[in-house]
Design a protein around this motif. Structure first.
Motif, PDB file in Angstrom:
ATOM      1  N   ASN A  76      26.559   3.387  17.323  1.00  0.00           N
ATOM      2  CA  ASN A  76      26.758   1.970  17.621  1.00  0.00           C
ATOM      3  C   ASN A  76      26.102   1.072  16.577  1.00  0.00           C
ATOM      4  O   ASN A  76      26.674   0.066  16.164  1.00  0.00           O
ATOM      5  CB  ASN A  76      26.172   1.619  18.990  1.00  0.00           C
ATOM      6  CG  ASN A  76      27.080   2.070  20.097  1.00  0.00           C
ATOM      7  OD1 ASN A  76      28.239   2.400  19.862  1.00  0.00           O
ATOM      8  ND2 ASN A  76      26.561   2.111  21.315  1.00  0.00           N
ATOM      9  N   LYS A  91      38.205  12.727  16.003  1.00  0.00           N
ATOM     10  CA  LYS A  91      37.645  12.398  17.311  1.00  0.00           C
ATOM     11  C   LYS A  91      38.688  11.586  18.073  1.00  0.00           C
ATOM     12  O   LYS A  91      38.549  10.382  18.246  1.00  0.00           O
ATOM     13  CB  LYS A  91      36.360  11.581  17.151  1.00  0.00           C
ATOM     14  CG  LYS A  91      35.358  12.220  16.201  1.00  0.00           C
ATOM     15  CD  LYS A  91      34.326  13.030  16.952  1.00  0.00           C
ATOM     16  CE  LYS A  91      33.270  13.559  16.025  1.00  0.00           C
ATOM     17  NZ  LYS A  91      32.526  14.660  16.598  1.00  0.00           N
ATOM     18  N   VAL A  93      41.338  11.464  21.529  1.00  0.00           N
ATOM     19  CA  VAL A  93      41.640  12.005  22.856  1.00  0.00           C
ATOM     20  C   VAL A  93      43.135  12.305  22.908  1.00  0.00           C
ATOM     21  O   VAL A  93      43.960  11.417  22.792  1.00  0.00           O
ATOM     22  CB  VAL A  93      41.245  11.008  23.959  1.00  0.00           C
ATOM     23  CG1 VAL A  93      41.558  11.590  25.325  1.00  0.00           C
ATOM     24  CG2 VAL A  93      39.779  10.656  23.838  1.00  0.00           C
ATOM     25  N   PHE A  96      45.674  10.569  25.292  1.00  0.00           N
ATOM     26  CA  PHE A  96      45.765   9.113  25.202  1.00  0.00           C
ATOM     27  C   PHE A  96      46.785   8.756  24.123  1.00  0.00           C
ATOM     28  O   PHE A  96      47.078   9.543  23.244  1.00  0.00           O
ATOM     29  CB  PHE A  96      44.424   8.497  24.791  1.00  0.00           C
ATOM     30  CG  PHE A  96      43.396   8.430  25.899  1.00  0.00           C
ATOM     31  CD1 PHE A  96      43.592   9.044  27.116  1.00  0.00           C
ATOM     32  CD2 PHE A  96      42.212   7.730  25.698  1.00  0.00           C
ATOM     33  CE1 PHE A  96      42.630   8.985  28.115  1.00  0.00           C
ATOM     34  CE2 PHE A  96      41.245   7.660  26.692  1.00  0.00           C
ATOM     35  CZ  PHE A  96      41.461   8.296  27.895  1.00  0.00           C
ATOM     36  N   LEU A 104      39.550   2.346  22.229  1.00  0.00           N
ATOM     37  CA  LEU A 104      38.498   2.965  23.042  1.00  0.00           C
ATOM     38  C   LEU A 104      37.109   2.562  22.548  1.00  0.00           C
ATOM     39  O   LEU A 104      36.786   2.738  21.381  1.00  0.00           O
ATOM     40  CB  LEU A 104      38.653   4.491  22.991  1.00  0.00           C
ATOM     41  CG  LEU A 104      37.669   5.307  23.839  1.00  0.00           C
ATOM     42  CD1 LEU A 104      37.891   5.064  25.308  1.00  0.00           C
ATOM     43  CD2 LEU A 104      37.807   6.789  23.540  1.00  0.00           C
TER      44      LEU A 104
ATOM     45  N   LEU B 170      39.465   4.145  31.205  1.00  0.00           N
ATOM     46  CA  LEU B 170      39.775   4.665  29.876  1.00  0.00           C
ATOM     47  C   LEU B 170      38.582   5.436  29.333  1.00  0.00           C
ATOM     48  O   LEU B 170      38.706   6.530  28.797  1.00  0.00           O
ATOM     49  CB  LEU B 170      40.125   3.507  28.943  1.00  0.00           C
ATOM     50  CG  LEU B 170      40.793   3.866  27.616  1.00  0.00           C
ATOM     51  CD1 LEU B 170      42.211   4.350  27.841  1.00  0.00           C
ATOM     52  CD2 LEU B 170      40.784   2.689  26.659  1.00  0.00           C
ATOM     53  N   ARG B 171      37.393   4.852  29.508  1.00  0.00           N
ATOM     54  CA  ARG B 171      36.187   5.489  28.974  1.00  0.00           C
ATOM     55  C   ARG B 171      35.842   6.745  29.767  1.00  0.00           C
ATOM     56  O   ARG B 171      35.441   7.751  29.200  1.00  0.00           O
ATOM     57  CB  ARG B 171      35.022   4.500  29.021  1.00  0.00           C
ATOM     58  CG  ARG B 171      35.231   3.353  28.075  1.00  0.00           C
ATOM     59  CD  ARG B 171      34.095   2.365  28.111  1.00  0.00           C
ATOM     60  NE  ARG B 171      34.273   1.395  27.043  1.00  0.00           N
ATOM     61  CZ  ARG B 171      33.307   0.606  26.613  1.00  0.00           C
ATOM     62  NH1 ARG B 171      32.116   0.651  27.160  1.00  0.00           N
ATOM     63  NH2 ARG B 171      33.545  -0.245  25.635  1.00  0.00           N
ATOM     64  N   ALA B 174      38.097   9.504  28.709  1.00  0.00           N
ATOM     65  CA  ALA B 174      37.751   9.954  27.359  1.00  0.00           C
ATOM     66  C   ALA B 174      36.600  10.961  27.426  1.00  0.00           C
ATOM     67  O   ALA B 174      36.580  11.948  26.701  1.00  0.00           O
ATOM     68  CB  ALA B 174      37.376   8.771  26.478  1.00  0.00           C
ATOM     69  N   HIS B 178      37.384  14.446  25.720  1.00  0.00           N
ATOM     70  CA  HIS B 178      36.820  14.668  24.391  1.00  0.00           C
ATOM     71  C   HIS B 178      35.521  13.868  24.275  1.00  0.00           C
ATOM     72  O   HIS B 178      35.489  12.797  23.685  1.00  0.00           O
ATOM     73  CB  HIS B 178      37.846  14.199  23.342  1.00  0.00           C
ATOM     74  CG  HIS B 178      37.589  14.712  21.965  1.00  0.00           C
ATOM     75  ND1 HIS B 178      36.330  15.074  21.524  1.00  0.00           N
ATOM     76  CD2 HIS B 178      38.422  14.927  20.915  1.00  0.00           C
ATOM     77  CE1 HIS B 178      36.420  15.481  20.266  1.00  0.00           C
ATOM     78  NE2 HIS B 178      37.669  15.410  19.880  1.00  0.00           N
ATOM     79  N   GLN B 180      32.898  14.129  22.547  1.00  0.00           N
ATOM     80  CA  GLN B 180      32.415  13.808  21.197  1.00  0.00           C
ATOM     81  C   GLN B 180      33.114  12.555  20.681  1.00  0.00           C
ATOM     82  O   GLN B 180      32.495  11.712  20.023  1.00  0.00           O
ATOM     83  CB  GLN B 180      32.678  14.968  20.235  1.00  0.00           C
ATOM     84  CG  GLN B 180      31.787  16.181  20.439  1.00  0.00           C
ATOM     85  CD  GLN B 180      32.250  17.057  21.581  1.00  0.00           C
ATOM     86  OE1 GLN B 180      33.348  16.863  22.109  1.00  0.00           O
ATOM     87  NE2 GLN B 180      31.444  18.012  21.990  1.00  0.00           N
ATOM     88  N   ALA B 181      34.411  12.457  20.981  1.00  0.00           N
ATOM     89  CA  ALA B 181      35.153  11.276  20.549  1.00  0.00           C
ATOM     90  C   ALA B 181      34.588  10.035  21.238  1.00  0.00           C
ATOM     91  O   ALA B 181      34.389   8.996  20.611  1.00  0.00           O
ATOM     92  CB  ALA B 181      36.634  11.431  20.871  1.00  0.00           C
ATOM     93  N   ALA B 182      34.332  10.148  22.522  1.00  0.00           N
ATOM     94  CA  ALA B 182      33.781   9.015  23.262  1.00  0.00           C
ATOM     95  C   ALA B 182      32.431   8.610  22.671  1.00  0.00           C
ATOM     96  O   ALA B 182      32.163   7.432  22.453  1.00  0.00           O
ATOM     97  CB  ALA B 182      33.634   9.379  24.738  1.00  0.00           C
ATOM     98  N   ASP B 183      31.618   9.601  22.395  1.00  0.00           N
ATOM     99  CA  ASP B 183      30.293   9.322  21.849  1.00  0.00           C
ATOM    100  C   ASP B 183      30.400   8.628  20.500  1.00  0.00           C
ATOM    101  O   ASP B 183      29.664   7.693  20.203  1.00  0.00           O
ATOM    102  CB  ASP B 183      29.521  10.642  21.709  1.00  0.00           C
ATOM    103  CG  ASP B 183      28.037  10.411  21.483  1.00  0.00           C
ATOM    104  OD1 ASP B 183      27.576   9.283  21.739  1.00  0.00           O
ATOM    105  OD2 ASP B 183      27.346  11.347  21.050  1.00  0.00           O
ATOM    106  N   SER B 184      31.359   9.081  19.679  1.00  0.00           N
ATOM    107  CA  SER B 184      31.455   8.534  18.326  1.00  0.00           C
ATOM    108  C   SER B 184      31.896   7.076  18.328  1.00  0.00           C
ATOM    109  O   SER B 184      31.742   6.390  17.330  1.00  0.00           O
ATOM    110  CB  SER B 184      32.411   9.369  17.471  1.00  0.00           C
ATOM    111  OG  SER B 184      33.748   9.075  17.805  1.00  0.00           O
ATOM    112  N   VAL B 185      32.471   6.597  19.436  1.00  0.00           N
ATOM    113  CA  VAL B 185      32.792   5.176  19.494  1.00  0.00           C
ATOM    114  C   VAL B 185      31.796   4.430  20.386  1.00  0.00           C
ATOM    115  O   VAL B 185      32.068   3.333  20.871  1.00  0.00           O
ATOM    116  CB  VAL B 185      34.241   4.905  19.970  1.00  0.00           C
ATOM    117  CG1 VAL B 185      35.226   5.410  18.936  1.00  0.00           C
ATOM    118  CG2 VAL B 185      34.507   5.538  21.318  1.00  0.00           C
ATOM    119  N   GLY B 186      30.648   5.055  20.597  1.00  0.00           N
ATOM    120  CA  GLY B 186      29.553   4.345  21.242  1.00  0.00           C
ATOM    121  C   GLY B 186      29.562   4.355  22.763  1.00  0.00           C
ATOM    122  O   GLY B 186      28.896   3.538  23.389  1.00  0.00           O
ATOM    123  N   ILE B 187      30.334   5.257  23.364  1.00  0.00           N
ATOM    124  CA  ILE B 187      30.320   5.338  24.822  1.00  0.00           C
ATOM    125  C   ILE B 187      29.211   6.296  25.243  1.00  0.00           C
ATOM    126  O   ILE B 187      29.066   7.370  24.660  1.00  0.00           O
ATOM    127  CB  ILE B 187      31.685   5.835  25.349  1.00  0.00           C
ATOM    128  CG1 ILE B 187      32.758   4.800  25.027  1.00  0.00           C
ATOM    129  CG2 ILE B 187      31.627   6.100  26.851  1.00  0.00           C
ATOM    130  CD1 ILE B 187      34.158   5.301  25.248  1.00  0.00           C
TER     131      ILE B 187
END
Lengths: 513, 313
Positions: A76, A91, A93, A96, A104, B170-171, B174, B178, B180-187
């Motif tokens: 972030n 990365k 999904v 989606f 996202l 959505l989050r 995610a 996936h 890792q994908a969620a984490d990489s966008v700051g979730i």
């Protein structure tokens, strides 16, 4: 005053238990440039980028953005500073849509409900501006790897990132897609974005990058302008010595047919179509035949069919004149197939076994290793293992009793090659034998393949790396969607030509030789 | 016929509430096999509350308080799963199984202890809530519907909206597909998984209350909820982890369960002289068949059951 550098990483040191991954490394990125980061596997490129992206905190060193020191503790923070990254493994999904993946994490909502229309407008504008063709409503699982990558790039642009990190972006692309990507990167730089491009492919770096920083074994070697250097010089910086890019070999002298595949069909586990569809080919003694193609076009299943890991739906396999279609895996091995598998952890080694036990996995049942009561002859095994370790220069911490899982990838691969070649197979199947290896180990593997050929064996090489395909093989067969779509002579064919066949744009009728 | 519809709706309400609970948990990436136990604990909370306050408060208040206490009980109970699965990377199948065993045992012990303290000769594990139960009933003509049907139907619609129309949904998905994908966008994957698991606790608890409310104002806790938690998982899988499909699947399963209760009232069925046991087995057999046929092309969230480790790449 305008700062020359948008990002500076100064004297970064990052240690992992037992290893210094980054040792006092500095990297300075100018605004609007494409800056390549070159190094072998394990040189510390990914670690350095992970530090910049906030995945690991560095032990020492500072990061500056526009001349001001910043702390990046997580992705972030990186995003807030305008740093975005296209990861080597995307990365995204899968279930989606493209648009959902792009928004996202930075969704706009109204009364708690997602608002996708504005996002769609912005995405399509960006898509037009930079030539990133996508279908916003397609599911990720349905689109090509190239479009997935464009989705990742749009993800960064949608977040208004100014500093874009590309981690080995070309590994999964066809030659044509690579060209498109290069153009896209140039467009992005022309629009003022600053790009960090991680790669170990020299030709790409020479083509697209303005400057190149080289890392070797965790240390910073230097930064050069690509206009003032050559591929040879860069590679010497990367490896620390001069490397011979071209495999030296005499012309092939193909003799009798070793392996004959007739109309092989293998059903797919993931979709309704056949993974391998009616493939026929011959491998002769004394030649290296290469199956080229983009990952996932049936090469793996083809090899599974050959080695017995998967049953054939139809077709016939003949090895040295004997029908082996219905033979068990062990019988095929004993009959003369050596197999360097694609996934060395899954199919090649028992990671928790010692090196010596791994070296006899294919012949432990022979009389020299086991007595008639079924007990292993440990001394003979140790002697055999020592012979192979010496002969193939397999390096490990404790010699034959080293746990294989603790060895480096290159030495694991050497162990497999030693085991397979030592059994003296008449057909050696090598599937992506240099995957994940550094330049020195790649040289070794290629030499071994050529030596086997020269010893009168048939070699079937399956590779995704075009350099390797063109360099090592004597005959190239291109596989597309489970079928052989072209046959080429590596001396006369170009990468572009191969790319057209690999992507399905062209195809020929191929007759079995 | 009306009674068949009435029963179908009752059973479908239980199944859809609990299946939706499983759906939220799994979309966040955590398999909640402990739904059975969660239902028992939710039922326990609801039953004890109703037993305590019935008669002293107006009907609507009793309904409300019973619902809240069942939901809270379920929520607190699933914290076990959340802590074990999210922070200690525990095997989610084992934790869920343990929760199922613990749920019945805990409820039995608590209820017996309470009963004994009131009357030293009462060793039953039953809680009574005769009056309170009647508050849940809504009569429309000859149909005896209940609040739970409305709640279950509302839960289906709300779940659909939350999962597919909101940022949270959505989050959440995610993280289950996936992380890792969620984490990489700051979730924050851990937070989202907590949310998923706790929602499943709330819905599981409500499902448990629904389950005991169909009894005759009394619940024996030593038998648990007769595998309804597992049936709900089957409903969830058959419904492909989608609220709208889960609703239809629960109607199907509910219908077969209802048959066993009412077949005697349906002339031609009764005349076939099929043993009662067959009808009782029907929903379970159907779920076996359905799962055997459909689980191959499963639509399960890809990362479910895999603990998320931030360090791994």
């Amino acid at each position: 005053m305008e700062q020359e550098y948008v990002i500076e990483m100064l004297n970064i040191t990052k240690r992992f238990p037992g290893i210094v991954a980054n040792d006092n490394i500095s990297l300075q990125l100018k605004k609007g440039e494409i800056h390549a980061l070159l190094g072998e596997n394990g040189a510390g490129k990914s670690t350095l980028m992970s530090v910049l992206f906030g995945l690991y905190p560095p032990e020492e060193g500072v990061i500056k953005k526009d001349g001001k020191e910043v702390k990046i503790n997580n992705p972030n923070d990186a995003n807030d500073l305008g740093i975005g990254m296209v990861h080597q493994h995307f990365k995204l999904v899968e279930c989606f849509t493209v648009l959902e993946n792009i928004i996202l994490g930075v969704e706009t909502t109204k009364g708690g409900i997602l608002q996708k229309d504005d996002a769609r407008k912005k995405v399509m504008e960006l898509s037009d501006k930079y030539g990133l063709a996508i279908d916003p409503d397609a599911l990720i699982s349905d689109i090509t790897v190239g479009m997935q990558q464009r989705t990742e790039i749009l993800k960064m642009l949608y977040r208004d990132n100014e500093i874009l990190i590309f981690d080995e972006p070309t590994a999964v692309l066809t030659p044509q897609e690579i060209k498109e990507l290069m153009q896209i990167m140039k467009n992005l730089a022309a629009e003022g974005k600053s790009i960090l491009f991680i790669s170990h492919k020299l030709a790409e770096i020479m083509e697209v990058a303005d400057r190149c920083s080289v890392l070797r074994k965790g240390k910073y070697i230097g930064t050069v302008n690509t206009s003032e250097t050559t591929m040879e010089k860069l590679s010497a910086m990367m490896v620390g010595r001069d490397v011979n890019f071209h495999v030296e070999k005499a012309p092939a002298k193909p003799a009798d047919v070793v392996l004959s595949v007739e109309n092989m069909t293998v059903a797919s586990k993931s979709h309704k179509k056949n993974a391998v569809n009616n493939v026929s080919l011959n491998v002769h003694a004394g030649e290296i035949v290469c199956i080229a193609g983009i990952d996932g076009n049936g090469q793996s299943e083809f090899v599974y069919g050959l080695t017995g890991l998967e049953p054939l739906a139809s077709g016939k396999l003949v090895l040295n004149g004997k029908d082996i279609t219905h033979d068990s895996i062990r019988k095929r091995n004993v009959e003369g197939i050596g197999h360097i598998p694609e996934d060395r952890h899954k199919h090649g080694l028992v990671l928790d076994y010692s090196l010596e036990d791994n070296l006899i996995l294919q012949n432990y049942f022979e009389e020299r290793f086991v007595n008639k009561f079924g007990f292993l002859k440990r001394k003979n095994i140790r002697d055999y293992a020592n012979k192979l370790i010496e002969g193939y220069d397999v390096r490990s911490g404790q010699g034959p009793i080293t746990r294989v899982g603790s060895m480096s990838g290159g030495n694991q691969q050497k162990a497999i090659i030693a085991r397979e070649i030592e059994r003296d197979p008449s057909l050696l199947i090598a599937v992506q034998p240099t995957r994940g290896l550094d330049v020195g180990a790649i040289e070794f593997v290629h030499k071994q393949l050529v030596a086997e050929r020269d010893a009168g064996k048939g070699v079937l090489l399956v590779s995704l790396e075009l350099d390797e395909v063109l360099d090592v093989s004597d005959r190239i067969l291109v596989m597309y969607e489970g079928e052989i779509v072209g046959e080429f002579d590596p001396k006369t064919v170009t990468e572009d030509e191969l790319g057209l066949y690999m992507s399905g744009a062209k195809r020929d009728e191929v007759t079995v030789k | 016929m009306t009674i068949l519809i009435q029963y179908t709706l009752v059973y479908a309400s239980i199944l859809s509430l609990v299946a939706l609970g499983g759906c939220f948990s799994e979309h966040s990436g955590v398999i909640n096999l402990g739904l059975e136990g969660t239902m028992v604990i939710g039922a326990l909370g609801g039953a004890l509350t109703m037993n305590a306050i019935e008669g002293s408060l107006p009907g609507l208040m009793v309904v409300l308080i019973a619902l809240i206490s069942a939901a809270l009980s379920g929520l607190v109970y699933t914290m076990l799963l959340a802590v074990a699965a999210i922070h200690f990377n525990a095997d989610q199948t084992l934790v869920g199984t343990a929760m199922n065993m613990l749920g019945v045992a805990f409820a039995t012990v608590v209820v017996k202890a309470i009963n004994l303290s009131h009357d030293s000769s009462n060793v039953s594990a039953a809680v009574k809530y005769r009056t309170a139960q009647s508050y849940f009933v809504i009569k429309i003509g000859s149909m005896r519907l209940s609040w739970f049907m409305i709640i279950a139907f509302a839960a289906v619609i709300i779940s659909f909206v939350v999962l597919y129309k909101t940022k949270f949904g959505l989050r959440l998905m995610a993280c289950g597909e996936h992380p890792q994908a969620a984490d990489s966008v700051g979730i924050n994957v851990y937070k989202m998984r907590w949310a998923g698991v706790l929602i499943s606790g709330v819905l599981g608890g409500l499902g448990g209350l629904t389950y005991i409310a169909i009894n005759n104002g009394e619940c024996e806790f030593n038998t648990g909820v007769c595998g309804y938690g597992f049936l709900a998982l089957a409903v969830m899988i058959f419904g492909k982890w989608k609220p709208q499909n889960i609703f239809l699947a629960s109607l199907l399963f509910g219908f077969f369960r209802a048959l066993s209760s009412v077949y005697m009232g349906i002339g031609w069925l009764n005349n076939m002289h099929i043993p009662n046991a067959v009808y009782i087995m029907l929903p379970y057999i159907i779920s076996l068949i359905v799962l055997a046929l459909t689980s191959k092309n499963s639509a399960a969230p890809k990362a479910e059951g895999i603990p998320y480790d931030k360090g791994a790449r």
